[in-house]
Each structure stands twice: as C-alpha cells, then as structure tokens.
Design a protein around this motif. Structure first.
Motif, PDB file in Angstrom:
ATOM      1  N   LEU A  11      34.215   4.171 -14.563  1.00  0.00           N
ATOM      2  CA  LEU A  11      33.494   4.848 -13.496  1.00  0.00           C
ATOM      3  C   LEU A  11      31.711   4.837 -13.181  1.00  0.00           C
ATOM      4  O   LEU A  11      31.357   4.418 -12.275  1.00  0.00           O
ATOM      5  N   PHE A  12      31.098   5.151 -14.103  1.00  0.00           N
ATOM      6  CA  PHE A  12      30.374   5.358 -14.092  1.00  0.00           C
ATOM      7  C   PHE A  12      29.016   3.506 -14.276  1.00  0.00           C
ATOM      8  O   PHE A  12      28.734   3.294 -13.289  1.00  0.00           O
ATOM      9  N   MET A  13      30.052   2.678 -14.570  1.00  0.00           N
ATOM     10  CA  MET A  13      29.580   1.167 -14.033  1.00  0.00           C
ATOM     11  C   MET A  13      30.051   0.555 -13.336  1.00  0.00           C
ATOM     12  O   MET A  13      29.517  -0.861 -12.535  1.00  0.00           O
ATOM     13  N   THR A  14      31.458   1.105 -12.612  1.00  0.00           N
ATOM     14  CA  THR A  14      31.408   0.359 -11.368  1.00  0.00           C
ATOM     15  C   THR A  14      30.877   1.247  -9.809  1.00  0.00           C
ATOM     16  O   THR A  14      30.453   0.649  -8.901  1.00  0.00           O
ATOM     17  N   VAL A  15      30.528   2.714 -10.312  1.00  0.00           N
ATOM     18  CA  VAL A  15      30.496   3.366  -9.091  1.00  0.00           C
ATOM     19  C   VAL A  15      28.780   3.818  -8.725  1.00  0.00           C
ATOM     20  O   VAL A  15      27.993   3.197  -8.468  1.00  0.00           O
ATOM     21  N   VAL A  16      28.426   4.723 -10.208  1.00  0.00           N
ATOM     22  CA  VAL A  16      26.897   5.362 -10.552  1.00  0.00           C
ATOM     23  C   VAL A  16      26.354   3.986 -10.027  1.00  0.00           C
ATOM     24  O   VAL A  16      25.219   4.303  -9.908  1.00  0.00           O
ATOM     25  N   LEU A  19      25.329   1.758  -7.220  1.00  0.00           N
ATOM     26  CA  LEU A  19      24.470   2.570  -6.223  1.00  0.00           C
ATOM     27  C   LEU A  19      22.856   3.110  -6.725  1.00  0.00           C
ATOM     28  O   LEU A  19      22.005   3.598  -6.183  1.00  0.00           O
ATOM     29  N   TRP A  20      22.765   3.850  -7.508  1.00  0.00           N
ATOM     30  CA  TRP A  20      21.521   3.533  -8.597  1.00  0.00           C
ATOM     31  C   TRP A  20      20.531   2.393  -8.279  1.00  0.00           C
ATOM     32  O   TRP A  20      19.591   2.949  -8.013  1.00  0.00           O
ATOM     33  N   ILE A  21      20.989   1.710  -9.098  1.00  0.00           N
ATOM     34  CA  ILE A  21      19.823   0.453  -9.092  1.00  0.00           C
ATOM     35  C   ILE A  21      19.330  -0.117  -6.874  1.00  0.00           C
ATOM     36  O   ILE A  21      18.457  -0.022  -6.395  1.00  0.00           O
ATOM     37  N   ILE A  22      20.666   0.499  -6.553  1.00  0.00           N
ATOM     38  CA  ILE A  22      20.664   0.148  -4.853  1.00  0.00           C
ATOM     39  C   ILE A  22      19.658   1.138  -4.064  1.00  0.00           C
ATOM     40  O   ILE A  22      18.449   0.508  -3.829  1.00  0.00           O
ATOM     41  N   PHE A  23      19.754   2.586  -4.632  1.00  0.00           N
ATOM     42  CA  PHE A  23      18.961   3.324  -3.924  1.00  0.00           C
ATOM     43  C   PHE A  23      17.662   3.298  -4.306  1.00  0.00           C
ATOM     44  O   PHE A  23      16.302   3.247  -4.226  1.00  0.00           O
ATOM     45  N   HIS A  24      17.121   2.453  -5.913  1.00  0.00           N
ATOM     46  CA  HIS A  24      16.310   2.255  -6.395  1.00  0.00           C
ATOM     47  C   HIS A  24      15.372   1.509  -5.567  1.00  0.00           C
ATOM     48  O   HIS A  24      14.434   1.899  -5.686  1.00  0.00           O
ATOM     49  N   TYR A  25      15.944   0.152  -5.512  1.00  0.00           N
ATOM     50  CA  TYR A  25      15.346  -0.970  -5.181  1.00  0.00           C
ATOM     51  C   TYR A  25      15.290  -0.249  -3.297  1.00  0.00           C
ATOM     52  O   TYR A  25      13.932  -1.400  -2.159  1.00  0.00           O
ATOM     53  N   ILE A  26      15.614   0.127  -3.065  1.00  0.00           N
ATOM     54  CA  ILE A  26      15.306   0.368  -0.983  1.00  0.00           C
ATOM     55  C   ILE A  26      14.454   1.742  -1.075  1.00  0.00           C
ATOM     56  O   ILE A  26      13.100   1.490  -0.113  1.00  0.00           O
ATOM     57  N   THR A  27      14.252   2.503  -2.614  1.00  0.00           N
ATOM     58  CA  THR A  27      13.183   3.437  -2.289  1.00  0.00           C
ATOM     59  C   THR A  27      11.098   2.507  -2.638  1.00  0.00           C
ATOM     60  O   THR A  27      10.677   2.547  -2.473  1.00  0.00           O
ATOM     61  N   LYS A  28      12.062   1.622  -3.389  1.00  0.00           N
ATOM     62  CA  LYS A  28      10.710   0.961  -3.921  1.00  0.00           C
ATOM     63  C   LYS A  28      10.269  -0.251  -2.965  1.00  0.00           C
ATOM     64  O   LYS A  28       9.205  -0.148  -2.373  1.00  0.00           O
TER      65      LYS A  28
END
Length: 75
Positions: A11-16, A19-28
């Motif tokens: 679940l962590f690898m497929t969901v969290v 999303l964590w990576i996407i939001f990180h790069y959106i913030t950058k």
C-alpha cells in the motif's frame, strides 16, 4: 504478522510513495516559477541592449534617408 507488513508495504509503495513524489515535485515547480535575481538582471541588460540597438537602427535609417532617399527600394 508478516503478511500484514507486506500489505502495508505494498500500500505504501502503490499509494503513498507516488503521491509523495508528485507533491514534492509540484512544490519544487511552484517555487521555481519566478525568475531568479540573476535572470532578472540578465533580462534587464538584454532589454537595455535591445533599446540601444533600436536607437542605432533608427539613426542609421535617418542618415540613409537623407543621403540616399531611394535606399529602401533597392532591396
């Protein structure tokens, strides 16, 4: 208990993680949308150079109009 840990890992690898990576790069991306101070200085310098060149071209065209009135038709 190991099956429960495996499910959590999946679940962590497929969901969290995605999303964590996407939001990180959106913030950058949002942080870098503006111009840096160096980019602004370079842009101002290029703007000034372009204005000076435009003035030189206008002066040259005035001189050519006075010296050789038909110079535009020769092109």
């Amino acid at each position: 208990m190991s099956g429960f840990g495996f499910v959590l890992a999946v679940l962590f690898m497929t969901v969290v993680a995605p999303l964590w990576i996407i939001f990180h790069y959106i913030t950058k991306w949002r942080a870098q949308r503006g111009l840096s101070a160096q980019d602004e200085r370079l842009l101002a310098e290029l703007w000034e150079i372009a204005n000076r060149l435009e003035g030189r071209i206008q002066t040259l065209e005035r001189v050519l109009d006075a010296e050789a009135p038909n110079w535009r038709n020769k092109v």
